[in-house]
Design an enzyme around this catalytic site. Structure first.
Site, mmCIF file in Angstrom:
data_model
loop_
_atom_site.group_PDB
_atom_site.id
_atom_site.type_symbol
_atom_site.label_atom_id
_atom_site.label_comp_id
_atom_site.label_asym_id
_atom_site.label_seq_id
_atom_site.Cartn_x
_atom_site.Cartn_y
_atom_site.Cartn_z
ATOM 1 N N GLN A 98 8.678 -11.278 20.024
ATOM 2 C CA GLN A 98 7.539 -11.686 19.173
ATOM 3 C C GLN A 98 8.004 -12.120 17.787
ATOM 4 O O GLN A 98 7.263 -12.747 17.036
ATOM 5 C CB GLN A 98 6.546 -10.530 19.031
ATOM 6 C CG GLN A 98 5.865 -10.178 20.335
ATOM 7 C CD GLN A 98 5.294 -8.769 20.320
ATOM 8 O OE1 GLN A 98 4.118 -8.594 20.090
ATOM 9 N NE2 GLN A 98 6.123 -7.778 20.563
ATOM 10 N N ARG A 99 9.220 -11.740 17.412
ATOM 11 C CA ARG A 99 9.728 -12.116 16.088
ATOM 12 C C ARG A 99 10.617 -13.354 16.148
ATOM 13 O O ARG A 99 11.068 -13.843 15.100
ATOM 14 C CB ARG A 99 10.540 -10.951 15.499
ATOM 15 C CG ARG A 99 9.724 -9.733 15.197
ATOM 16 C CD ARG A 99 10.084 -9.129 13.862
ATOM 17 N NE ARG A 99 11.487 -8.856 13.690
ATOM 18 C CZ ARG A 99 12.008 -7.628 13.531
ATOM 19 N NH1 ARG A 99 11.210 -6.580 13.572
ATOM 20 N NH2 ARG A 99 13.280 -7.472 13.313
ATOM 21 N N GLY B 250 12.195 -6.959 8.315
ATOM 22 C CA GLY B 250 12.416 -7.547 9.644
ATOM 23 C C GLY B 250 12.237 -9.053 9.584
ATOM 24 O O GLY B 250 11.433 -9.549 8.801
ATOM 25 N N GLY C 64 3.226 -4.585 15.836
ATOM 26 C CA GLY C 64 2.157 -4.562 14.824
ATOM 27 C C GLY C 64 2.157 -3.332 13.952
ATOM 28 O O GLY C 64 1.293 -3.182 13.100
ATOM 29 N N ARG D 125 -2.561 -5.302 40.527
ATOM 30 C CA ARG D 125 -2.017 -4.229 39.691
ATOM 31 C C ARG D 125 -2.722 -4.152 38.335
ATOM 32 O O ARG D 125 -3.351 -5.123 37.898
ATOM 33 C CB ARG D 125 -0.532 -4.495 39.409
ATOM 34 C CG ARG D 125 0.350 -4.156 40.575
ATOM 35 C CD ARG D 125 1.765 -4.600 40.289
ATOM 36 N NE ARG D 125 2.670 -4.120 41.340
ATOM 37 C CZ ARG D 125 3.868 -4.603 41.553
ATOM 38 N NH1 ARG D 125 4.333 -5.588 40.820
ATOM 39 N NH2 ARG D 125 4.617 -4.115 42.519
ATOM 40 N N ARG E 256 2.049 -1.245 35.915
ATOM 41 C CA ARG E 256 3.366 -1.626 35.385
ATOM 42 C C ARG E 256 3.258 -1.801 33.873
ATOM 43 O O ARG E 256 2.264 -2.343 33.377
ATOM 44 C CB ARG E 256 3.838 -2.966 35.980
ATOM 45 C CG ARG E 256 4.137 -2.916 37.466
ATOM 46 C CD ARG E 256 5.403 -2.129 37.769
ATOM 47 N NE ARG E 256 5.764 -2.199 39.171
ATOM 48 C CZ ARG E 256 5.320 -1.370 40.118
ATOM 49 N NH1 ARG E 256 4.455 -0.409 39.807
ATOM 50 N NH2 ARG E 256 5.714 -1.495 41.362
ATOM 51 N N ASP F 175 3.162 -8.706 11.659
ATOM 52 C CA ASP F 175 2.118 -7.686 11.822
ATOM 53 C C ASP F 175 0.799 -8.057 11.129
ATOM 54 O O ASP F 175 -0.244 -7.469 11.440
ATOM 55 C CB ASP F 175 2.595 -6.344 11.253
ATOM 56 C CG ASP F 175 3.911 -5.890 11.858
ATOM 57 O OD1 ASP F 175 4.195 -6.281 12.998
ATOM 58 O OD2 ASP F 175 4.647 -5.144 11.187
HETATM 59 O O1 F6P Z 1 7.249 -5.240 10.918
HETATM 60 C C1 F6P Z 1 7.703 -6.049 11.951
HETATM 61 C C2 F6P Z 1 8.108 -5.239 13.151
HETATM 62 O O2 F6P Z 1 8.530 -6.133 14.160
HETATM 63 C C3 F6P Z 1 7.033 -4.292 13.684
HETATM 64 O O3 F6P Z 1 6.038 -4.939 14.407
HETATM 65 C C4 F6P Z 1 7.882 -3.322 14.467
HETATM 66 O O4 F6P Z 1 7.232 -2.081 14.571
HETATM 67 C C5 F6P Z 1 9.142 -3.222 13.647
HETATM 68 O O5 F6P Z 1 9.193 -4.389 12.847
HETATM 69 C C6 F6P Z 1 10.418 -3.119 14.444
HETATM 70 O O6 F6P Z 1 11.475 -2.932 13.563
HETATM 71 P P1 F6P Z 1 13.015 -3.085 13.963
HETATM 72 O O7 F6P Z 1 13.358 -4.539 13.889
HETATM 73 O O8 F6P Z 1 13.726 -2.288 12.937
HETATM 74 O O9 F6P Z 1 13.170 -2.563 15.353
#
Ligand code: F6P
Length: 365
Positions: free
Chosen positions: A291-292, A16, A187, A179, A283, A144
């Site tokens: 996050q990426r 990823g 992670g 709420r 909610r 992660d």
């Molecule tokens: O390992 C990084 C990560 O973003 C994890 O936190 C998450 O579980 C996974 O990859 C999601 O993977 P994909 O991009 O295949 O949905």
């Protein structure tokens, strides 16, 4: 300086994506060119590009102006595994080890060494190549922070920053509407992002995969806050967190991925359960892939530059089959064979857990 034996190296980004990948590519390429006069090849889409022989010589200009850019200029893939590559033969899908074919591709291009930037899946493949005699060096990537052998991976700091900013925003709307807001962070099987973002945002409840929670404890805690006049609560939950005696919530299974499980959805389950037992409005917010994304933090830019530079230095010093790591504030490396097949989870006696407990945070246990 040119060390005998290595004249040309290749770099790939596997798994990823993650903020800081481009900063490593830049550091590797510029170090290799400036310090050692090497030729640097960029392999496209991780191991998939290696299998399919898609790669090109990187120019200095190509790696300029990418330090602050998220993602990877090379592309990545988290489905191609050279050790168990899926090939369609007629109507059937067969699994083949194409490692020898990959090594031949590198040899045909006169590439002497391979730098693999990635997480545990990438390092497992890198370790297999090292065992087969290829000169390999790993660089630890993942938001992660679960890669074994290193105290920190690049990308983690940025992900924590993004998650914390999002939780801060959720705070005000939670307060206005009285709420319970449940924010799910990524992670995989480790709670590093949840722990750090949870503490940094002053969240009321933090749920980690390493500490299975009890719904009654969470509800008791949230209601206790309401009674004290705090009519809202923020719950941060790691995607891999689970109820005591229960199972992790799986979003989907990807048949062709080396790691087929994709976690996700625990926040929705919790919103339902907490709503029922407290009578409060709940909610769920799933932060997901934001996050990426985005530009890496200054911390990650510096760490990625350190890692990339060290990877080339080590190769030129004759180190082979290792992963660059940060241990106790110092850059070093360990054998890839010692890293694979394990993950680094949050120890229950981690100092941040102790600090969070001391300021009144609940872990739902
Ligand atoms: O390992 C990084 C990560 O973003 C994890 O936190 C998450 O579980 C996974 O990859 C999601 O993977 P994909 O991009 O295949 O949905």
């Amino acid at each position: 300086m040119k060390v005998k034996g290595i004249k040309s190296i290749a770099v790939l980004t596997g798994g990823g994506d993650c903020p800081g990948l481009n900063a490593v590519i830049r550091a590797v390429t510029k170090t290799a060119m400036n310090k050692f006069g090497l030729e640097v090849w960029g392999i496209e889409d991780g191991f998939l590009g290696l299998i399919e022989d898609r790669m090109h010589v990187l120019s200095y200009n190509e790696v300029s102006n990418i330090l602050t850019v998220g993602g990877t200029i090379l592309g990545s893939s988290n489905t191609a595994n050279p050790g168990a590559y899926k090939i369609r033969v007629g109507k059937k899908v067969k699994t083949r080890d194409v490692s020898a074919q990959c090594i031949k591709v590198l040899k045909d291009h006169n590439i002497d060494a391979l730098i693999c930037i990635g997480g545990d899946g990438t390092m497992t493949s890198a370790a297999r190549f090292a065992k087969k005699g290829l000169t390999v060096m790993g660089v630890p990537k993942t938001i992660d922070n679960d890669l074994y052998g290193t105290d920190i991976t690049f990308g983690f700091n940025t992900a924590v920053n993004t998650a914390t900013e999002a939780i801060d925003k959720v705070h005000t709307t939670a307060s206005s509407h009285h709420r319970v807001m449940i924010v799910e962070v990524m992670g995989r099987y480790a709670g590093w992002i949840a722990l750090h973002a949870g503490v940094a945002s002053g969240s009321d409840v933090i749920l980690l995969p390493e500490m299975p929670y009890r719904i009654d404890k969470i509800c008791e805690f949230v209601l206790g806050r309401s009674k004290r006049g705090k009519r809202f609560s923020i719950v941060v939950v790691a995607e891999g967190a689970k109820q005591k005696g229960g199972k992790m919530v799986v979003a989907k299974k990807l048949a062709h991925s080396p790691d087929p499980i994709r976690l996700g959805g625990v926040a929705n389950v919790l919103a339902e359960q907490i709503g029922q037992c407290t009578g409060l409005q709940c909610r769920a917010i799933v932060l997901g892939h934001i996050q990426r994304g985005g530009t890496p933090t200054p911390f990650d830019r510096a760490l990625a530059t350190d890692f990339g530079h060290k990877a080339v230095e080590l190769l030129m010093q004759g180190v082979r089959g290792h992963l660059v790591v940060m241990k106790d504030g110092k850059l070093s490396s360990i054998a890839l064979s010692r890293v694979t097949g394990k993950i680094k989870t949050v120890p229950k006696n981690h100092h941040l857990i102790k600090a969070a407990l001391a300021v009144g945070t609940s872990f739902g246990v």
